[in-house]
Design an enzyme around this catalytic site. Sequence first.
Site, PDB file in Angstrom:
ATOM      1  N   GLU A 185     -35.151  -1.811  90.218  1.00 44.69           N
ATOM      2  CA  GLU A 185     -35.382  -0.741  89.220  1.00 44.69           C
ATOM      3  C   GLU A 185     -36.804  -0.689  88.676  1.00 44.69           C
ATOM      4  OE1 GLU A 185     -32.326  -1.122  86.225  1.00 44.69           O
ATOM      5  OE2 GLU A 185     -30.736  -0.632  87.650  1.00 44.69           O
ATOM      6  N   ASP A 241     -32.848   0.333  93.678  1.00 46.09           N
ATOM      7  CA  ASP A 241     -33.034   1.202  92.500  1.00 46.09           C
ATOM      8  C   ASP A 241     -31.915   2.238  92.434  1.00 46.09           C
ATOM      9  OD1 ASP A 241     -34.268   2.272  90.186  1.00 46.09           O
ATOM     10  OD2 ASP A 241     -36.263   2.145  91.097  1.00 46.09           O
ATOM     11  N   GLU A 312     -24.560  -0.383  95.114  1.00 43.00           N
ATOM     12  CA  GLU A 312     -23.771  -0.525  93.873  1.00 43.00           C
ATOM     13  C   GLU A 312     -22.911   0.716  93.663  1.00 43.00           C
ATOM     14  OE1 GLU A 312     -26.303  -1.462  90.534  1.00 43.00           O
ATOM     15  OE2 GLU A 312     -27.503  -2.866  91.687  1.00 43.00           O
TER      16      GLU A 312
HETATM   17  C1  XIL Z   1     -24.555  -4.271  85.259  1.00 41.52           C
HETATM   18  C2  XIL Z   1     -23.279  -5.106  85.167  1.00 41.52           C
HETATM   19  O1  XIL Z   1     -22.287  -4.480  85.938  1.00 41.52           O
HETATM   20  C3  XIL Z   1     -22.841  -5.267  83.733  1.00 41.52           C
HETATM   21  O2  XIL Z   1     -21.757  -6.174  83.638  1.00 41.52           O
HETATM   22  C4  XIL Z   1     -24.003  -5.773  82.874  1.00 41.52           C
HETATM   23  O3  XIL Z   1     -23.605  -5.786  81.519  1.00 41.52           O
HETATM   24  C5  XIL Z   1     -25.220  -4.896  83.055  1.00 41.52           C
HETATM   25  O4  XIL Z   1     -25.558  -4.817  84.429  1.00 41.52           O
HETATM   26  N1  XIL Z   1     -27.906  -1.691  88.057  1.00 41.52           N
HETATM   27  C6  XIL Z   1     -27.937  -2.992  88.451  1.00 41.52           C
HETATM   28  C7  XIL Z   1     -26.825  -3.884  88.070  1.00 41.52           C
HETATM   29  O5  XIL Z   1     -28.825  -3.379  89.217  1.00 41.52           O
HETATM   30  O6  XIL Z   1     -27.252  -5.227  87.923  1.00 41.52           O
HETATM   31  C8  XIL Z   1     -26.142  -3.427  86.828  1.00 41.52           C
HETATM   32  O7  XIL Z   1     -25.020  -4.264  86.571  1.00 41.52           O
HETATM   33  C9  XIL Z   1     -25.733  -1.982  86.951  1.00 41.52           C
HETATM   34  C10 XIL Z   1     -26.941  -1.115  87.160  1.00 41.52           C
END
Ligand code: XIL
Length: 397
Positions: A185, A241, A312
């Site tokens: 990110e 990202d 994700e």
């Molecule tokens: C999120 C987790 O799912 C949560 O439990 C935590 O509180 C915050 O982070 N992008 C990412 C992930 O790269 O690491 C994030 O995960 C979601 C967004």
Amino acid sequence: MFILLIAVFLFPLLSCDFSFKGKTDSEEPNSEKPGSEKPGSEKPGTQEPDSWKTTQPLHEPYKDYFLLGNIVSPGDLANDRFNILKRHFNTATAENAMKPDNIAPFSKPASDDWSYRWTQADNLVNAVNAAGLPMHGHTLIWHQQTPSWLFAGDKETVLANLEKFVTDVAGHFKGKLISWDVVNEAMRDGLTAADVANANWKNCLRMNDNGWNKAIGPEYIEKAFLAARAADPDAQLFYNDYSLNSFTGNNKHRAVYNMVKDINERYPDVGGRPLIDGIGMQSHHHLNTTPESVEFSIQLFSSLNVKITISEMDIMAAKGYGNGLTNDWDDSAAELQAKKYAAMFRIFKKYASNISRVTFWGLDDRTSWRASTYPTLLDKDYNLKPAFQAVANPDNF
Ligand code: XIL
């Protein structure tokens, strides 16, 4: 007379029985035979309990395409969540356990011997690997979930911190992970066409909210990748990202394209290959995300000859999180969500030669980080949602 009486008495019973059987048979093709029901008609709660235990493993239809993954946490290992992971997915990512906040020393160490907190992450990685699932590492360098002492000080100090952290952590897990999100990110939101003109990317980086860039400058990106390659030469190294699909008013995909192109042109051979192996598209989508916007970016990134992961994935399907949705969760939202998942997976299959892994960010709607928008494939009781059926069979959905 006696025979007549018996006949009169029994006939209604027999005919009743026949007509009951006949009705059941004639209904079966529509409602009971697997594969013959209308897509998405299976409502959560109306199916066999624990159907995740008997339905075909979700990764099975993708075995010739890409790895299919989900997230895992330390608390998952001793219950059904681990069984769901093992049955339906063939790779895993730690949701939080491998982030700097959970591994790095709490405060700046006095000596070069940093006391990392390895135990939790080690147990997780070992258990997942022992179950036969290769693991992806998430994440090394990020502006969030990172102890702030790491970016405190002058450029030289912070760069030394970055290089030591990446070297130590990637070195510690060497041989146990297939890949890493080396930088997460880094690009800011709301990039304009002017921001990304002339192949620019350095001015597109987060600045005030990113301690790494603030202290070191844009070179922190390549420094992190160089340290990771040296520490674990076999791990695939990704830039990761969100909002990388191309939509109006968003040029993050272009900034990432410019960055990866520039860095890989300057570092074409680090340990036998370009420095950045791939781009992770987080893919936190919602019902308005168009498959075309995703396909566009997959094509764009493929032109760089790097691997792509969908790293994700979830699809928010009820109001919340500024996604513009005003509907609550209901059957029609479940249906729309399933169709969206199917459309996305048809694209992933089409570009499977460029996509190495598709990972979901959440096992079920109870524990998802965006639980209020019902974004995953299983409902809060682990019933299979229409979205699950859609991913299991996207071509016929
Ligand atoms: C999120 C987790 O799912 C949560 O439990 C935590 O509180 C915050 O982070 N992008 C990412 C992930 O790269 O690491 C994030 O995960 C979601 C967004």
